[in-house]
Design a protein around this motif. Sequence first.
Motif, PDB file in Angstrom:
ATOM      1  N   ALA A 170       0.936  -1.236   0.052  1.00 44.63           N
ATOM      2  CA  ALA A 170      -0.025   0.054   0.164  1.00 44.63           C
ATOM      3  C   ALA A 170       0.824   1.332  -0.063  1.00 44.63           C
ATOM      4  CB  ALA A 170      -0.965  -0.195   1.214  1.00 44.63           C
ATOM      5  N   ASN A 171       0.637   2.440   1.087  1.00 38.45           N
ATOM      6  CA  ASN A 171       1.643   3.425   0.883  1.00 38.45           C
ATOM      7  C   ASN A 171       2.611   3.486   2.157  1.00 38.45           C
ATOM      8  OD1 ASN A 171       0.319   5.061  -1.059  1.00 38.45           O
ATOM      9  ND2 ASN A 171      -1.618   4.577   0.084  1.00 38.45           N
ATOM     10  N   GLY A 172       2.863   1.968   2.690  1.00 35.41           N
ATOM     11  CA  GLY A 172       3.850   1.879   3.613  1.00 35.41           C
ATOM     12  C   GLY A 172       3.357   1.452   4.939  1.00 35.41           C
ATOM     13  N   ASN A 173       2.396   2.134   5.477  1.00 41.81           N
ATOM     14  CA  ASN A 173       1.984   1.849   6.932  1.00 41.81           C
ATOM     15  C   ASN A 173       1.399   0.440   7.006  1.00 41.81           C
ATOM     16  OD1 ASN A 173      -0.525   2.312   9.117  1.00 41.81           O
ATOM     17  ND2 ASN A 173       1.346   3.085   9.560  1.00 41.81           N
ATOM     18  N   VAL A 174       1.710  -0.373   7.993  1.00 40.95           N
ATOM     19  CA  VAL A 174       1.191  -1.808   8.194  1.00 40.95           C
ATOM     20  C   VAL A 174       0.008  -1.896   8.929  1.00 40.95           C
ATOM     21  CG1 VAL A 174       3.751  -2.741   8.124  1.00 40.95           C
ATOM     22  CG2 VAL A 174       2.684  -2.099  10.197  1.00 40.95           C
ATOM     23  N   ARG A 175      -0.450  -0.639   9.478  1.00 35.27           N
ATOM     24  CA  ARG A 175      -1.541  -0.938  10.405  1.00 35.27           C
ATOM     25  C   ARG A 175      -2.631  -0.338   9.772  1.00 35.27           C
ATOM     26  NH1 ARG A 175      -1.619   2.394  16.343  1.00 35.27           N
ATOM     27  NH2 ARG A 175      -3.963   1.969  16.826  1.00 35.27           N
ATOM     28  N   GLY A 176      -2.688   0.965   9.322  1.00 33.67           N
ATOM     29  CA  GLY A 176      -3.732   1.701   8.742  1.00 33.67           C
ATOM     30  C   GLY A 176      -4.697   2.311   9.869  1.00 33.67           C
ATOM     31  N   ILE A 177      -5.715   3.125   9.768  1.00 38.17           N
ATOM     32  CA  ILE A 177      -6.384   3.892  10.630  1.00 38.17           C
ATOM     33  C   ILE A 177      -7.757   3.670  10.551  1.00 38.17           C
ATOM     34  CG2 ILE A 177      -6.407   6.016   9.355  1.00 38.17           C
ATOM     35  CD1 ILE A 177      -5.866   7.480  12.234  1.00 38.17           C
ATOM     36  N   ASP A 178      -8.520   3.500  11.751  1.00 35.95           N
ATOM     37  CA  ASP A 178     -10.049   3.513  11.545  1.00 35.95           C
ATOM     38  C   ASP A 178     -10.449   4.898  11.447  1.00 35.95           C
ATOM     39  OD1 ASP A 178     -12.546   3.194  12.292  1.00 35.95           O
ATOM     40  OD2 ASP A 178     -12.443   1.427  13.632  1.00 35.95           O
ATOM     41  N   LEU A 179     -10.757   5.278  10.559  1.00 39.12           N
ATOM     42  CA  LEU A 179     -11.186   6.543  10.334  1.00 39.12           C
ATOM     43  C   LEU A 179     -12.586   6.915  11.259  1.00 39.12           C
ATOM     44  CD1 LEU A 179     -10.361   7.153   6.702  1.00 39.12           C
ATOM     45  CD2 LEU A 179      -9.316   8.561   8.614  1.00 39.12           C
ATOM     46  N   ASP A 180     -13.457   6.008  11.375  1.00 37.30           N
ATOM     47  CA  ASP A 180     -14.758   5.856  12.043  1.00 37.30           C
ATOM     48  C   ASP A 180     -14.363   6.418  13.734  1.00 37.30           C
ATOM     49  OD1 ASP A 180     -16.350   5.700   9.942  1.00 37.30           O
ATOM     50  OD2 ASP A 180     -16.481   3.578  10.309  1.00 37.30           O
ATOM     51  N   HIS A 181     -13.456   5.692  14.182  1.00 39.91           N
ATOM     52  CA  HIS A 181     -13.120   5.977  15.446  1.00 39.91           C
ATOM     53  C   HIS A 181     -12.079   7.208  15.587  1.00 39.91           C
ATOM     54  CE1 HIS A 181     -11.621   4.869  19.346  1.00 39.91           C
ATOM     55  NE2 HIS A 181     -10.346   5.192  19.077  1.00 39.91           N
ATOM     56  N   TYR A 182     -11.124   7.369  14.656  1.00 41.13           N
ATOM     57  CA  TYR A 182     -10.524   8.831  14.647  1.00 41.13           C
ATOM     58  C   TYR A 182     -11.108  10.025  13.968  1.00 41.13           C
ATOM     59  CZ  TYR A 182      -6.700   6.561  17.064  1.00 41.13           C
ATOM     60  OH  TYR A 182      -5.883   5.835  18.079  1.00 41.13           O
ATOM     61  N   ASN A 183     -12.106  10.382  14.718  1.00 44.82           N
ATOM     62  CA  ASN A 183     -13.145  11.537  14.179  1.00 44.82           C
ATOM     63  C   ASN A 183     -13.536  12.120  15.255  1.00 44.82           C
ATOM     64  OD1 ASN A 183     -14.561  12.628  12.280  1.00 44.82           O
ATOM     65  ND2 ASN A 183     -15.994  10.831  11.856  1.00 44.82           N
ATOM     66  N   ARG A 184     -13.938  13.586  14.894  1.00 46.67           N
ATOM     67  CA  ARG A 184     -14.287  14.350  15.828  1.00 46.67           C
ATOM     68  C   ARG A 184     -16.107  14.014  16.389  1.00 46.67           C
ATOM     69  NH1 ARG A 184     -11.073  19.271  16.547  1.00 46.67           N
ATOM     70  NH2 ARG A 184      -9.002  18.872  15.616  1.00 46.67           N
ATOM     71  N   THR A 185     -16.222  13.157  17.050  1.00 50.48           N
ATOM     72  CA  THR A 185     -17.566  12.860  17.289  1.00 50.48           C
ATOM     73  C   THR A 185     -18.006  13.957  18.503  1.00 50.48           C
ATOM     74  OG1 THR A 185     -16.624  11.341  19.228  1.00 50.48           O
ATOM     75  CG2 THR A 185     -16.934  10.486  16.880  1.00 50.48           C
ATOM     76  N   ASP A 186     -19.116  13.931  18.716  1.00 49.85           N
ATOM     77  CA  ASP A 186     -19.695  14.869  19.721  1.00 49.85           C
ATOM     78  C   ASP A 186     -19.102  14.292  21.163  1.00 49.85           C
ATOM     79  OD1 ASP A 186     -21.390  15.914  18.026  1.00 49.85           O
ATOM     80  OD2 ASP A 186     -23.146  14.924  18.777  1.00 49.85           O
ATOM     81  N   PHE A 187     -18.864  13.161  21.461  1.00 54.41           N
ATOM     82  CA  PHE A 187     -17.955  12.743  22.844  1.00 54.41           C
ATOM     83  C   PHE A 187     -16.584  13.276  22.723  1.00 54.41           C
ATOM     84  CE2 PHE A 187     -14.793   9.808  24.291  1.00 54.41           C
ATOM     85  CZ  PHE A 187     -15.027   9.861  25.818  1.00 54.41           C
TER      86      PHE A 187
END
Length: 380
Positions: A170-187
């Motif tokens: 891919a673009n190098g990173n072996v883990r990737g990121i969960d964009l639903d989790h890392y988001n500016r939610t109300d909480f």
Amino acid sequence: MQKKKKIIRATTVPTSLETFCKDQLRELNKKYEVVAVSSPLPELEVVKQREGVRTVGVKMERHISIKADLKSLWQMYRLFRCERPWLVHSMTPKAGLICMVAAWLVRVPRRVHTFTGLVWPTATGLSRVILKTTDRILCACATHIIPEGNGVKNDLLNGGITRKSMRVLANGNVRGIDLDHYNRTDFVENEAKKIKKGNMTTFVFIGRLVRDKGIHELVDAFVKLNKKYPDTRLLLVGRMEPELDPLSKSTQQIIETHQFIDAVGAQNDVRPWLAASDVFVFPSYREGFPNVVIEAGAMGLPSIVSDINGSNEIILPGENGIIVPPRNVDALYNAMVDMLENIEQRVRMAGKARELISSRYDCHIVRRALYDFYDSLEVK
């Protein structure tokens, strides 16, 4: 029904399995019989329960210990002889060395190691010689080598570690990121409000508070910045490791006493700390492919990073951040000033940050690249 091919995934300590292989093992287990191997620590049970895979504990020391390493090698050899896997895939330095040698001795047909970072480029003397030698042995025993990013790949080539063909997934990173989790939610936003202080421009660092992460330079640069721009603040999120890589007493004293530096320790959830900040700063001396820079971008922060492996692949200068030379207080200070004075540019980079991360490091992109790689091994 055709029997599933067996894959062994291994790291030195189970927290690395938790970090690098979250959700991957569960997905892989649908097609393969996955066995996770690591040191027998409590976190290994967490991996077993969360991923739904079989786990085996083999004690491995993170540091060089000839007697302990030989014992680990023997245990790994016996495990591989018993399991007869189709593929062994290791990550982290000590697990890589032990697993690749053991798999070579057993003649496991597919021996894969992922380099998530290299230690020897910043080591000196005998330590550097030993570290390079162990990496050469590892590569000699592996059939496939995956560097986490082009920077790691170039170091392996230029350092004379291996001439084998290497493939960056891919673009190098072996883990990737969960964009639903890392988001500016109300909480997250509500928690961030508790951290913010008025209209102060807040710089944040997340990681271990140690010398190798550039904390000395960051503190010195911020002290200079705060004298000229008193409406600034620095958040340091992470633990100190005085037994491994201690900060100088003078830097520790500044952190403890400075009115606008807040060292808050390690946090289970860093999202509110990112959401409460304006700029992420990561002046590390060396990395493989720092996930925290990706996390900051996903939360919409522009970054100031040092020109090292991984960081200089995630950050595109002028697009989502600024790159500065490592170990350079003046360059770091000037970049922080630039973020303060060029508000329009900072806002533009913040607006672009999440978009760039989404297009390159979404966890689904990263996992698909790994699964495709395994598929490619089946036809060989």
